[in-house]
Design a protein around this motif. Structure first.
Motif, PDB file in Angstrom:
ATOM      1  N   ASP A  80     -12.102   5.330   5.293  1.00 54.34           N
ATOM      2  CA  ASP A  80     -12.998   4.774   6.301  1.00 54.34           C
ATOM      3  C   ASP A  80     -13.306   3.305   6.031  1.00 54.34           C
ATOM      4  O   ASP A  80     -13.387   2.497   6.948  1.00 54.34           O
ATOM      5  CB  ASP A  80     -14.322   5.552   6.316  1.00 54.34           C
ATOM      6  N   ARG A  81     -13.483   2.976   4.769  1.00 51.54           N
ATOM      7  CA  ARG A  81     -14.011   1.654   4.385  1.00 51.54           C
ATOM      8  C   ARG A  81     -12.926   0.587   4.314  1.00 51.54           C
ATOM      9  O   ARG A  81     -13.170  -0.590   4.605  1.00 51.54           O
ATOM     10  CB  ARG A  81     -14.705   1.778   3.015  1.00 51.54           C
ATOM     11  N   PHE A  82     -11.695   0.965   3.938  1.00 53.97           N
ATOM     12  CA  PHE A  82     -10.632  -0.011   3.735  1.00 53.97           C
ATOM     13  C   PHE A  82      -9.445   0.282   4.658  1.00 53.97           C
ATOM     14  O   PHE A  82      -9.333   1.367   5.215  1.00 53.97           O
ATOM     15  CB  PHE A  82     -10.181  -0.009   2.272  1.00 53.97           C
ATOM     16  N   THR A  83      -8.550  -0.687   4.778  1.00 58.51           N
ATOM     17  CA  THR A  83      -7.394  -0.524   5.651  1.00 58.51           C
ATOM     18  C   THR A  83      -6.358   0.401   5.006  1.00 58.51           C
ATOM     19  O   THR A  83      -6.394   0.655   3.805  1.00 58.51           O
ATOM     20  CB  THR A  83      -6.729  -1.881   5.930  1.00 58.51           C
ATOM     21  N   THR A  84      -5.440   0.867   5.830  1.00 54.54           N
ATOM     22  CA  THR A  84      -4.373   1.747   5.347  1.00 54.54           C
ATOM     23  C   THR A  84      -3.593   1.093   4.211  1.00 54.54           C
ATOM     24  O   THR A  84      -3.314   1.712   3.181  1.00 54.54           O
ATOM     25  CB  THR A  84      -3.411   2.091   6.500  1.00 54.54           C
ATOM     26  N   ARG A  85      -3.234  -0.182   4.395  1.00 52.32           N
ATOM     27  CA  ARG A  85      -2.454  -0.874   3.364  1.00 52.32           C
ATOM     28  C   ARG A  85      -3.266  -1.050   2.093  1.00 52.32           C
ATOM     29  O   ARG A  85      -2.729  -0.905   0.986  1.00 52.32           O
ATOM     30  CB  ARG A  85      -1.970  -2.231   3.875  1.00 52.32           C
ATOM     31  N   GLN A  86      -4.556  -1.360   2.216  1.00 50.97           N
ATOM     32  CA  GLN A  86      -5.383  -1.538   1.027  1.00 50.97           C
ATOM     33  C   GLN A  86      -5.475  -0.253   0.203  1.00 50.97           C
ATOM     34  O   GLN A  86      -5.355  -0.275  -1.024  1.00 50.97           O
ATOM     35  CB  GLN A  86      -6.781  -2.009   1.430  1.00 50.97           C
ATOM     36  N   VAL A  87      -5.680   0.878   0.890  1.00 55.21           N
ATOM     37  CA  VAL A  87      -5.783   2.158   0.173  1.00 55.21           C
ATOM     38  C   VAL A  87      -4.438   2.512  -0.451  1.00 55.21           C
ATOM     39  O   VAL A  87      -4.363   2.956  -1.605  1.00 55.21           O
ATOM     40  CB  VAL A  87      -6.262   3.278   1.113  1.00 55.21           C
ATOM     41  N   PHE A  88      -3.353   2.315   0.311  1.00 56.12           N
ATOM     42  CA  PHE A  88      -2.020   2.639  -0.203  1.00 56.12           C
ATOM     43  C   PHE A  88      -1.685   1.787  -1.423  1.00 56.12           C
ATOM     44  O   PHE A  88      -1.202   2.308  -2.445  1.00 56.12           O
ATOM     45  CB  PHE A  88      -0.970   2.421   0.891  1.00 56.12           C
ATOM     46  N   VAL A  89      -1.914   0.492  -1.328  1.00 59.04           N
ATOM     47  CA  VAL A  89      -1.594  -0.402  -2.445  1.00 59.04           C
ATOM     48  C   VAL A  89      -2.421  -0.037  -3.671  1.00 59.04           C
ATOM     49  O   VAL A  89      -1.908   0.003  -4.805  1.00 59.04           O
ATOM     50  CB  VAL A  89      -1.810  -1.872  -2.045  1.00 59.04           C
ATOM     51  N   THR A  90      -3.701   0.257  -3.461  1.00 59.42           N
ATOM     52  CA  THR A  90      -4.551   0.669  -4.582  1.00 59.42           C
ATOM     53  C   THR A  90      -3.999   1.932  -5.244  1.00 59.42           C
ATOM     54  O   THR A  90      -3.894   2.015  -6.475  1.00 59.42           O
ATOM     55  CB  THR A  90      -5.994   0.922  -4.108  1.00 59.42           C
ATOM     56  N   ALA A  91      -3.641   2.912  -4.411  1.00 63.33           N
ATOM     57  CA  ALA A  91      -3.125   4.178  -4.939  1.00 63.33           C
ATOM     58  C   ALA A  91      -1.839   3.959  -5.722  1.00 63.33           C
ATOM     59  O   ALA A  91      -1.666   4.478  -6.840  1.00 63.33           O
ATOM     60  CB  ALA A  91      -2.894   5.168  -3.798  1.00 63.33           C
ATOM     61  N   MET A  92      -0.910   3.191  -5.164  1.00 65.88           N
ATOM     62  CA  MET A  92       0.391   3.010  -5.812  1.00 65.88           C
ATOM     63  C   MET A  92       0.303   2.099  -7.039  1.00 65.88           C
ATOM     64  O   MET A  92       1.036   2.293  -8.008  1.00 65.88           O
ATOM     65  CB  MET A  92       1.408   2.450  -4.813  1.00 65.88           C
ATOM     66  N   VAL A  93      -0.586   1.118  -7.016  1.00 59.87           N
ATOM     67  CA  VAL A  93      -0.773   0.283  -8.201  1.00 59.87           C
ATOM     68  C   VAL A  93      -1.312   1.133  -9.350  1.00 59.87           C
ATOM     69  O   VAL A  93      -0.847   1.033 -10.501  1.00 59.87           O
ATOM     70  CB  VAL A  93      -1.727  -0.896  -7.908  1.00 59.87           C
ATOM     71  N   LEU A  94      -2.302   1.982  -9.053  1.00 64.15           N
ATOM     72  CA  LEU A  94      -2.836   2.868 -10.085  1.00 64.15           C
ATOM     73  C   LEU A  94      -1.746   3.805 -10.606  1.00 64.15           C
ATOM     74  O   LEU A  94      -1.610   4.009 -11.818  1.00 64.15           O
ATOM     75  CB  LEU A  94      -4.003   3.686  -9.524  1.00 64.15           C
ATOM     76  N   PHE A  95      -0.956   4.361  -9.683  1.00 61.56           N
ATOM     77  CA  PHE A  95       0.091   5.293 -10.103  1.00 61.56           C
ATOM     78  C   PHE A  95       1.148   4.584 -10.947  1.00 61.56           C
ATOM     79  O   PHE A  95       1.572   5.095 -11.993  1.00 61.56           O
ATOM     80  CB  PHE A  95       0.747   5.938  -8.881  1.00 61.56           C
ATOM     81  N   CYS A  96       1.577   3.415 -10.516  1.00 64.77           N
ATOM     82  CA  CYS A  96       2.597   2.667 -11.274  1.00 64.77           C
ATOM     83  C   CYS A  96       2.063   2.249 -12.637  1.00 64.77           C
ATOM     84  O   CYS A  96       2.783   2.351 -13.651  1.00 64.77           O
ATOM     85  CB  CYS A  96       3.043   1.439 -10.489  1.00 64.77           C
ATOM     86  N   LEU A  97       0.825   1.785 -12.672  1.00 64.34           N
ATOM     87  CA  LEU A  97       0.234   1.380 -13.945  1.00 64.34           C
ATOM     88  C   LEU A  97       0.141   2.570 -14.903  1.00 64.34           C
ATOM     89  O   LEU A  97       0.500   2.470 -16.081  1.00 64.34           O
ATOM     90  CB  LEU A  97      -1.162   0.791 -13.702  1.00 64.34           C
TER      91      LEU A  97
END
Length: 489
Positions: A80-97
């Motif tokens: 709700d709070r962030f855009t689709t790309r922002q949530v996706f990038v956050t998720a994938m950065v955490l996963f990759c890290l």
């Protein structure tokens, strides 16, 4: 009533853009969930590498599950709070890290830390995928697209152990993470390049008390269930751990619900529970929870039975279970297209009775039952669940107005985690208790374990009878896709 402000959408993506967005999310979700089940086969190698006990090594799976249970309820607010790309990038950065940390971890503590970071990213993907599909796909086509989620839910967990076993044959357990990391980085790059926002997002304030209650509620609840699944306190654990964790989890979960009900008055809840005011959503979710309990319990029970009673090797059991997972994923899109044409009941009701029949078949297993009969039973069970889950996902989320899609997706993901953990704990508890009783009566080990499994599958059948009853109340939702204010529901 004071509602959180809403930001307007970016320009709507084109039809081809929509397909690209959904494809990227599907592959990314497949990758992160594939990783979730790779540890089961790798635990012995990791135990030897770091010289840790099974109980300590098991935390690589338990901590992953606990983190998922805590983060998923928060994803409704995030989407709700962030855009689709922002949530996706956050998720994938955490996963990759997290994957990178695991691949180079010089100590078990750092490996465990990497798994927790991985899980934080993984938890965001399925709610984001389901919410995006609901925002982009019109109601008359949702079944077919939602059916593709079965490829993620069913095939990825089924392939994970097989891929892990293959990589372990080639070399170290590090290869598991080194194989996943390039794929995850590629999906991250594609997401940064291609993804656009797919819905409204609201400037909902973050409530720290709700986050704390999420961790204090869902964390101990899942932990207590996992301890029951290990047979009480588990290896080296105290018998009081599971009941204390369960009670604490339920108390804080009740406080979490109370807090969300208060925040809903101003449309600022972390997890909006007004999704349960929609009867079709609640019925579909109830049946989904019962299905997850039965599915996860069966997936745990069959390998235990095949190894300990039938004397099969782990690799043989893995290969026997693989076709069922693949079948479930392949049938999902077909079930989705049939849902779009005929609605849910023509699929859900017959499939529910077939599931009941498979549980009855498992009740009749003997030590003389051929392995291929058990494999066919599992394939039939998995195929039937595909005809159940695909319509239920579509019905549940399709019955909600657009402003509640993200919260409905988060609730569905949370229920999957809780119901799966509950099914595992209850099935293993019944299996262990009745097997011990049979051993006390003087039955040989293999026969006693088989007797315990009969009771466990009888319990599964009893649980599933409730789902069969619920299947008659599943309805295709009316089109409620309009942008209605959340506060009026």
């Amino acid at each position: 009533m004071s509602a959180a402000p809403t930001l307007s959408d970016a320009p709507a993506p084109t039809a081809s853009g929509n397909r690209s967005i959904i494809a990227i999310l599907l592959v990314a979700a497949f990758t992160v969930i594939l990783n979730e089940t790779t540890m089961n086969v790798a635990l012995p190698a990791i135990m030897a590498y770091f010289d840790v006990t099974e109980r300590i090594a098991q935390w690589l799976t338990t901590a992953f599950m606990l983190t998922m249970a805590v983060v998923i309820p928060i994803t409704g607010w995030l989407i709700d709070r962030f855009t689709t790309r922002q949530v996706f990038v956050t998720a994938m950065v955490l996963f990759c890290l997290g994957t990178l940390v695991c691949a180079v971890a010089p100590s078990f503590a750092l490996l465990l830390t990497g798994r927790i970071v991985q899980a934080s990213g993984t938890a965001m993907m399925m709610p984001l995928l389901m919410t995006t599909i609901m925002n982009l796909v019109p109601p008359h086509s949702r079944g077919a697209v939602m059916g593709n989620i079965s490829l993620v839910i069913a095939v990825a967990p089924a392939v994970g152990p097989t891929l892990s076993g293959f990589l372990l044959q080639l070399g170290s357990w590090h290869f598991i993470f080194l194989t996943v990391l390039p794929i995850a980085l590629l999906m991250l790059a594609l997401g940064v390049w291609k993804l656009r926002n797919t819905g409204d997002h609201r400037l909902t304030p973050l409530d720290p008390a709700s986050i704390a209650l999420t961790a204090l509620g869902f964390g101990p609840l899942i932990f207590g269930m996992s301890m029951l699944g290990e047979g009480g306190g588990g290896e080296g654990g105290a018998a009081w751990e599971a009941p204390v964790a369960l009670v604490a989890g339920l108390v804080f979960l009740a406080l979490f619900v109370w807090r969300q009900l208060r925040l809903q008055r101003t449309d600022t809840a972390l997890l909006d529970l007004r999704v349960f005011r929609h009867g079709t959503f609640t019925v579909a979710l109830t049946m989904m929870a019962l299905g997850m309990m039965a599915l996860f319990g069966s997936v745990i029970m069959l390998p235990l039975l095949l190894q300990r009673s039938f004397g099969l090797e782990p690799i043989q059991v893995g290969l026997m279970m693989l076709p069922g997972g693949i079948m479930m994923g392949l049938i999902g899109p077909i079930a989705g297209r049939l849902y779009d044409r005929f609605g849910p009941r023509v699929l859900v009701i017959p499939a529910s009775f077939v599931v009941l029949g498979v549980f009855w078949f498992f009740l009749t297993l003997t030590l003389a039952t051929p392995w291929w009969a058990v494999m066919l039973g599992h394939m039939t069970l998995s195929t039937s669940f595909a005809f159940v889950f695909t319509p239920l996902f579509t019905v549940a989320l399709g019955s909600l107005p657009r402003p509640l899609y993200s919260h409905g997706s988060a609730v569905v993901g949370t229920i999957q985690q809780v119901a799966g953990a509950a099914g595992t704990a209850l099935f293993v508890t019944v299996f262990s208790t009745m097997s011990d009783a049979a051993l006390a009566q003087g039955l040989p080990d293999a026969a006693a374990l088989l007797s315990g499994s009969h009771w466990a599958f009888l319990f599964a059948g009893g649980v599933w009878v409730l789902a069969v009853v619920a299947s008659f109340f599943v309805r295709k939702p009316a089109d409620v896709d309009g942008d209605l204010p959340v506060g009026v529901h």
